[in-house]
Design a protein around this motif. Structure first.
Motif, mmCIF file in Angstrom:
data_model
loop_
_atom_site.group_PDB
_atom_site.id
_atom_site.type_symbol
_atom_site.label_atom_id
_atom_site.label_comp_id
_atom_site.label_asym_id
_atom_site.label_seq_id
_atom_site.Cartn_x
_atom_site.Cartn_y
_atom_site.Cartn_z
ATOM 1 N N ALA A 16 -8.742 8.551 -3.104
ATOM 2 C CA ALA A 16 -8.199 9.600 -3.977
ATOM 3 C C ALA A 16 -9.170 10.771 -3.901
ATOM 4 O O ALA A 16 -10.233 10.744 -4.516
ATOM 5 N N ALA A 31 -4.741 -4.576 -8.330
ATOM 6 C CA ALA A 31 -4.532 -3.322 -7.610
ATOM 7 C C ALA A 31 -5.788 -2.466 -7.697
ATOM 8 O O ALA A 31 -6.639 -2.646 -8.584
ATOM 9 N N ARG A 32 -5.859 -1.510 -6.775
ATOM 10 C CA ARG A 32 -7.007 -0.609 -6.751
ATOM 11 C C ARG A 32 -6.630 0.686 -6.046
ATOM 12 O O ARG A 32 -5.927 0.663 -5.028
ATOM 13 N N ILE A 33 -7.091 1.818 -6.587
ATOM 14 C CA ILE A 33 -6.968 3.091 -5.872
ATOM 15 C C ILE A 33 -8.094 3.135 -4.847
ATOM 16 O O ILE A 33 -9.263 3.280 -5.194
ATOM 17 N N GLU A 34 -7.750 2.986 -3.600
ATOM 18 C CA GLU A 34 -8.758 2.910 -2.539
ATOM 19 C C GLU A 34 -9.226 4.289 -2.105
ATOM 20 O O GLU A 34 -10.411 4.501 -1.834
ATOM 21 N N SER A 81 0.843 -1.189 0.000
ATOM 22 C CA SER A 81 0.000 0.000 0.000
ATOM 23 C C SER A 81 0.879 1.240 0.000
ATOM 24 O O SER A 81 1.815 1.348 0.807
ATOM 25 N N THR A 136 -3.141 3.888 -2.789
ATOM 26 C CA THR A 136 -3.253 2.840 -3.796
ATOM 27 C C THR A 136 -2.784 1.516 -3.196
ATOM 28 O O THR A 136 -1.750 1.461 -2.529
ATOM 29 N N ASN A 150 -4.020 10.343 -1.690
ATOM 30 C CA ASN A 150 -4.136 9.175 -2.568
ATOM 31 C C ASN A 150 -3.586 7.961 -1.827
ATOM 32 O O ASN A 150 -2.515 8.025 -1.220
#
Length: 441
Positions: free
Chosen positions: A106, A101-104, A63, A79, A77
């Motif tokens: 932002a 993966a994921r942008i958790e 992370s 990620t 942000n």
């Protein structure tokens, strides 16, 4: 918020835990409403292992977090790269690549006097941090939304709205027909602090949508009542209401309850007994937490939760309380559980835990069409589960974290399959290491 948490840290009696928490929250100490600016970065990496009698597997986790604080503005942000995403059948990203993966998080967060506003992706949980809120929880994937918050010493008002995912939906009148539909959510909440010991929250949310439907301005009104708009303006929607109360009579005792109202049937016409025909759709949870009750350094937590059949469902499934297939509130309906949890913090850097939970879960699917019929609670083939877990957390410094959990679980009718019973032990090992850097200028 973070500021309130930081303010309470000097009151922690155990110096080891106080130092660890102060170190962890130090990167949030520059204030967004000051003339100072700062950059904060944190990188976390680790391995998650699960071992059972039949198989074992490991999943790596990375992370990266970045926070840029400017005068009256924060840009953030977070990620996540996590192999375990590939184990989730509802994960929305691709699992064919070398990593998942994921942008958790932002988002941009601004503050001007008593007003906070934000736009971006993050999770909301209107409940205790340790459990899922009924109206909004962090069970679902995070989603992009616009929010506004007004706060004073005794009042806090929150509002947010979002365009959720496009869905292939069904309706009660034609359950075998698939319909492409848009989907939206709006919610608002008022928190009132009554003295230093009692806080009450009242919340309302509405999910609406349909083929080619756009935002409804009546549901964008931050100080309107969505039920009134639904009733008097004939705007199709699925509305929810909740009330929760947090009471802390002493420093060592806390009581919390939350109650969700999806639909309560009322006999409001002469000679008609609607309550015998149609089901209520409600949920409630009560918590009692006691510090140092059994011994110094212990925390005892007791919880009872019940969510009735059909809760969160609608006659039009674009109004079901879901995002990307996951509940926006509590994870299940037709569910009941009792949980006992005991933690011991008296031997730093170790935390020891004992947890027991019994649960019952019906076979209803939150994605199904709602049909207004009474069903035995929980509905259908009922999954029953007993679990006992021993845990040990080792946190020698804020940059290192290790936990080991040994769980015994006995399941009757696993996944609501009649006669599928499972019993056995599982061992979970998690290791995380982190580095962070702060630059204030």
């Amino acid at each position: 918020g973070i500021d309130k948490i930081v303010e309470t840290l000097p009151g922690i009696r155990n110096g080891r835990w106080r130092d660890l928490l102060e170190g962890e929250f130090s990167r949030f100490r520059f204030r967004s409403d000051s003339l100072d600016s700062g950059l904060s970065f944190k990188l976390i990496g680790g391995e998650k292992l699960s071992l059972t009698r039949k198989n074992s597997r490991g999943r790596y986790f990375v992370s990266g977090e970045a926070y840029w604080s400017l005068p009256s503005l924060v840009i953030a942000n977070r990620t996540i790269v996590d192999e375990s995403f590939s184990d989730d059948p509802l994960y929305a990203g691709t699992t064919r690549k070398w990593t998942t993966a994921r942008i958790e998080d932002a988002y941009v967060l601004g503050e001007f006097r008593s007003l906070k506003y934000s736009f971006g992706r993050l999770s909301r949980n209107w409940g205790l941090p340790s459990q899922f809120g009924f109206l909004l929880s962090n069970h679902s994937f995070s989603y992009d939304h616009l929010s506004v918050e007004l706060h004073t010493r005794h009042f806090n008002y929150s509002f947010f709205t979002s365009r959720l995912d496009n869905v292939i939906a069904r309706v009660q009148d034609a359950p075998d027909t698939s319909i492409a539909a848009n989907k939206y959510i709006t919610a608002h909440r008022l928190d009132v602090a009554i003295g230093e010991k009692l806080q009450i929250g009242i919340s309302e949310s509405v999910i609406y949508g349909g083929p080619n439907r756009n935002f409804e301005f009546a549901y964008l009104n931050p100080v309107g009542f969505y039920f009134e708009s639904q009733l008097n303006l004939d705007l199709e929607a699925n509305g929810f209401w909740s009330i929760d109360a947090f009471y802390k009579p002493t420093n060592r005792a806390t009581f919390y309850g939350q109650f969700l109202f999806d639909d309560i049937i009322i006999n409001d016409e002469p000679d008609k007994d609607f309550r015998s025909q149609f089901p209520d759709r409600v949920g409630y949870s009560v918590n009692s937490m006691f510090a140092d009750l059994l011994a110094s350094g212990t925390l005892l937590d007791l919880n009872y939760t019940r969510v009735s059949n059909w809760t969160y469902q609608s006659a039009r499934t674009w109004e079901n309380y879901l995002y990307k297939g996951k509940s926006l509130g509590f994870p299940f309906n037709g569910f009941e559980s009792f949980r006992f949890s005991l933690s011991h913090f008296g031997v730093p850097p170790f935390i020891f835990g004992l947890n027991y939970q019994f649960s019952r879960k019906g076979e209803q699917n939150l994605d199904d069409v709602f049909f207004p019929i009474q069903r035995k609670f929980p509905a259908g083939v009922v999954e029953k589960s007993h679990s006992i877990e021993l845990s040990c957390f080792y946190i020698p410094k804020k940059e290192l974290y290790l936990d080991a959990r040994l769980r015994w679980q006995g399941i009757e009718n696993d996944q609501n399959i009649d006669g599928k019973d499972l019993t056995g032990f599982s061992l979970f090992l998690n290791l995380f290491a982190s580095i962070d850097w702060i630059w204030q200028y």
